[in-house]
Design a protein around this motif. Structure first.
Motif, PDB file in Angstrom:
ATOM      1  N   ALA A  98       0.834  -1.203   0.000  1.00 18.54           N
ATOM      2  CA  ALA A  98       0.000   0.000   0.000  1.00 18.54           C
ATOM      3  C   ALA A  98       0.865   1.249   0.000  1.00 18.54           C
ATOM      4  O   ALA A  98       0.637   2.173  -0.766  1.00 18.54           O
ATOM      5  CB  ALA A  98      -0.938  -0.013   1.196  1.00 18.54           C
ATOM      6  N   THR A  99       1.891   1.282   0.821  1.00 19.74           N
ATOM      7  CA  THR A  99       2.744   2.453   0.902  1.00 19.74           C
ATOM      8  C   THR A  99       3.502   2.653  -0.408  1.00 19.74           C
ATOM      9  O   THR A  99       3.567   3.763  -0.918  1.00 19.74           O
ATOM     10  CB  THR A  99       3.724   2.322   2.079  1.00 19.74           C
ATOM     11  OG1 THR A  99       2.973   2.147   3.272  1.00 19.74           O
ATOM     12  CG2 THR A  99       4.578   3.547   2.207  1.00 19.74           C
ATOM     13  N   TYR A 144       9.512  12.556  -1.344  1.00 20.69           N
ATOM     14  CA  TYR A 144      10.613  11.596  -1.434  1.00 20.69           C
ATOM     15  C   TYR A 144      11.269  11.351  -0.082  1.00 20.69           C
ATOM     16  O   TYR A 144      11.602  10.219   0.248  1.00 20.69           O
ATOM     17  CB  TYR A 144      11.656  12.055  -2.457  1.00 20.69           C
ATOM     18  CG  TYR A 144      11.164  12.011  -3.881  1.00 20.69           C
ATOM     19  CD1 TYR A 144      10.226  11.086  -4.314  1.00 20.69           C
ATOM     20  CD2 TYR A 144      11.641  12.911  -4.826  1.00 20.69           C
ATOM     21  CE1 TYR A 144       9.779  11.048  -5.622  1.00 20.69           C
ATOM     22  CE2 TYR A 144      11.208  12.874  -6.147  1.00 20.69           C
ATOM     23  CZ  TYR A 144      10.280  11.941  -6.530  1.00 20.69           C
ATOM     24  OH  TYR A 144       9.851  11.895  -7.822  1.00 20.69           O
ATOM     25  N   ARG A 145      11.450  12.402   0.701  1.00 23.46           N
ATOM     26  CA  ARG A 145      12.044  12.226   2.035  1.00 23.46           C
ATOM     27  C   ARG A 145      11.154  11.374   2.927  1.00 23.46           C
ATOM     28  O   ARG A 145      11.643  10.526   3.668  1.00 23.46           O
ATOM     29  CB  ARG A 145      12.295  13.571   2.697  1.00 23.46           C
ATOM     30  CG  ARG A 145      13.534  14.249   2.221  1.00 23.46           C
ATOM     31  CD  ARG A 145      13.782  15.504   3.018  1.00 23.46           C
ATOM     32  NE  ARG A 145      14.979  16.174   2.558  1.00 23.46           N
ATOM     33  CZ  ARG A 145      15.221  17.451   2.760  1.00 23.46           C
ATOM     34  NH1 ARG A 145      14.360  18.193   3.437  1.00 23.46           N
ATOM     35  NH2 ARG A 145      16.326  17.989   2.317  1.00 23.46           N
ATOM     36  N   SER A 146       9.853  11.619   2.864  1.00 23.81           N
ATOM     37  CA  SER A 146       8.962  10.844   3.723  1.00 23.81           C
ATOM     38  C   SER A 146       8.967   9.374   3.316  1.00 23.81           C
ATOM     39  O   SER A 146       8.923   8.497   4.171  1.00 23.81           O
ATOM     40  CB  SER A 146       7.545  11.406   3.713  1.00 23.81           C
ATOM     41  OG  SER A 146       6.929  11.188   2.466  1.00 23.81           O
ATOM     42  N   TYR A 147       9.025   9.107   2.029  1.00 23.01           N
ATOM     43  CA  TYR A 147       9.050   7.708   1.605  1.00 23.01           C
ATOM     44  C   TYR A 147      10.411   7.081   1.873  1.00 23.01           C
ATOM     45  O   TYR A 147      10.495   5.915   2.250  1.00 23.01           O
ATOM     46  CB  TYR A 147       8.687   7.547   0.123  1.00 23.01           C
ATOM     47  CG  TYR A 147       8.600   6.078  -0.215  1.00 23.01           C
ATOM     48  CD1 TYR A 147       7.516   5.323   0.222  1.00 23.01           C
ATOM     49  CD2 TYR A 147       9.620   5.428  -0.886  1.00 23.01           C
ATOM     50  CE1 TYR A 147       7.447   3.972  -0.014  1.00 23.01           C
ATOM     51  CE2 TYR A 147       9.553   4.071  -1.134  1.00 23.01           C
ATOM     52  CZ  TYR A 147       8.468   3.358  -0.693  1.00 23.01           C
ATOM     53  OH  TYR A 147       8.415   2.016  -0.917  1.00 23.01           O
ATOM     54  N   GLU A 148      11.475   7.847   1.705  1.00 22.65           N
ATOM     55  CA  GLU A 148      12.826   7.329   1.916  1.00 22.65           C
ATOM     56  C   GLU A 148      12.976   6.761   3.329  1.00 22.65           C
ATOM     57  O   GLU A 148      13.629   5.742   3.525  1.00 22.65           O
ATOM     58  CB  GLU A 148      13.845   8.444   1.687  1.00 22.65           C
ATOM     59  CG  GLU A 148      15.289   7.994   1.742  1.00 22.65           C
ATOM     60  CD  GLU A 148      16.254   9.132   1.472  1.00 22.65           C
ATOM     61  OE1 GLU A 148      17.255   8.888   0.787  1.00 22.65           O
ATOM     62  OE2 GLU A 148      16.010  10.261   1.943  1.00 22.65           O
ATOM     63  N   GLY A 149      12.331   7.384   4.291  1.00 29.56           N
ATOM     64  CA  GLY A 149      12.410   6.927   5.675  1.00 29.56           C
ATOM     65  C   GLY A 149      11.668   5.630   5.941  1.00 29.56           C
ATOM     66  O   GLY A 149      11.957   4.937   6.903  1.00 29.56           O
ATOM     67  N   THR A 150      10.696   5.281   5.078  1.00 29.62           N
ATOM     68  CA  THR A 150       9.902   4.078   5.306  1.00 29.62           C
ATOM     69  C   THR A 150      10.107   3.005   4.246  1.00 29.62           C
ATOM     70  O   THR A 150       9.539   1.926   4.355  1.00 29.62           O
ATOM     71  CB  THR A 150       8.397   4.419   5.349  1.00 29.62           C
ATOM     72  OG1 THR A 150       8.016   4.964   4.082  1.00 29.62           O
ATOM     73  CG2 THR A 150       8.087   5.406   6.454  1.00 29.62           C
ATOM     74  N   ALA A 151      10.895   3.295   3.222  1.00 32.09           N
ATOM     75  CA  ALA A 151      11.073   2.354   2.108  1.00 32.09           C
ATOM     76  C   ALA A 151      11.699   1.053   2.590  1.00 32.09           C
ATOM     77  O   ALA A 151      12.643   1.054   3.384  1.00 32.09           O
ATOM     78  CB  ALA A 151      11.943   2.975   1.026  1.00 32.09           C
ATOM     79  N   THR A 152      11.157  -0.042   2.108  1.00 30.55           N
ATOM     80  CA  THR A 152      11.710  -1.351   2.442  1.00 30.55           C
ATOM     81  C   THR A 152      12.455  -1.954   1.255  1.00 30.55           C
ATOM     82  O   THR A 152      13.293  -2.812   1.439  1.00 30.55           O
ATOM     83  CB  THR A 152      10.594  -2.321   2.886  1.00 30.55           C
ATOM     84  OG1 THR A 152       9.607  -2.383   1.850  1.00 30.55           O
ATOM     85  CG2 THR A 152       9.943  -1.854   4.171  1.00 30.55           C
TER      86      THR A 152
END
Length: 187
Positions: free
Chosen positions: A41-42, A146-154
């Motif tokens: 989802a993310t 991009y920063r917000s996703y970079e912190g949660t990217a798996t």
């Protein structure tokens, strides 16, 4: 006596039902072969937002290439368009490799359509200043996304790609700032 045996059987059955059930997850062999879980989802949401923002960058740049008479703004529009087209294409390829199955957006979002509509009503230096401001604002929002996703990217490939995009946006910011100064001094 039957009644006591019945009550005992019900009690035993209830106790057995309350015990945790052994699953494949408890089996070390199953854990070794299990695929790592990803936050679909993310990642799907990130891809949709980032792709939509790239489409907006392309469309706003196309508008600037049609309407601007400033060589500096046209350079910025060409660079921005090329960057966003590259971002869109690489993002879709990366998303497919990461297992994203949701279709990318085909148009920009409502907010960006409003920005485009406002820009289309302008001309001359007013258009140029508004376009540069819109590109700057969109880049700030891209950086935040991009920063917000970079912190949660798996997914490491996606995380690396996000880092590369942040670097590219920062480099484009230098051109935006230089263009802004050039058109403001050309009054």
């Amino acid at each position: 006596m039957r009644r006591i045996v019945g009550i005992l059987l019900i009690g035993i059955a209830s106790a057995l039902c309350a015990l945790p059930v052994a699953s494949d997850a408890a089996d070390p062999r199953a854990r070794a072969t299990a695929k790592p879980k990803r936050d679909v989802a993310t990642l799907d949401q990130f891809v949709a937002k980032a792709a939509g923002r790239s489409l907006a960058g392309i469309e706003l740049s196309d508008l600037a290439l049609q309407r601007s008479e400033s060589a500096a703004v046209r350079r910025l529009a060409n660079r921005t368009r090329a960057d966003h087209a590259h971002t869109f294409e690489t993002l879709l390829g990366l998303a497919t490799g990461a297992g994203v199955t949701a279709a990318p957006p085909e148009t920009m979002d409502l907010e960006q359509r409003g920005v485009k509509s406002r820009l289309a009503a302008l001309s001359g230096q007013t258009f140029d200043r508004a376009y540069v401001d819109a590109v700057r604002t969109n880049d700030e929002r891209d950086i935040a996304l991009y920063r917000s996703y970079e912190g949660t990217a798996t997914d490491e490939a996606v995380k690396s790609w996000v880092s590369e995009q942040l670097t590219a946006i920062r480099k484009r910011r230098q051109l935006i700032d230089a263009t802004g100064l050039e058109i403001r001094s050309a009054r």
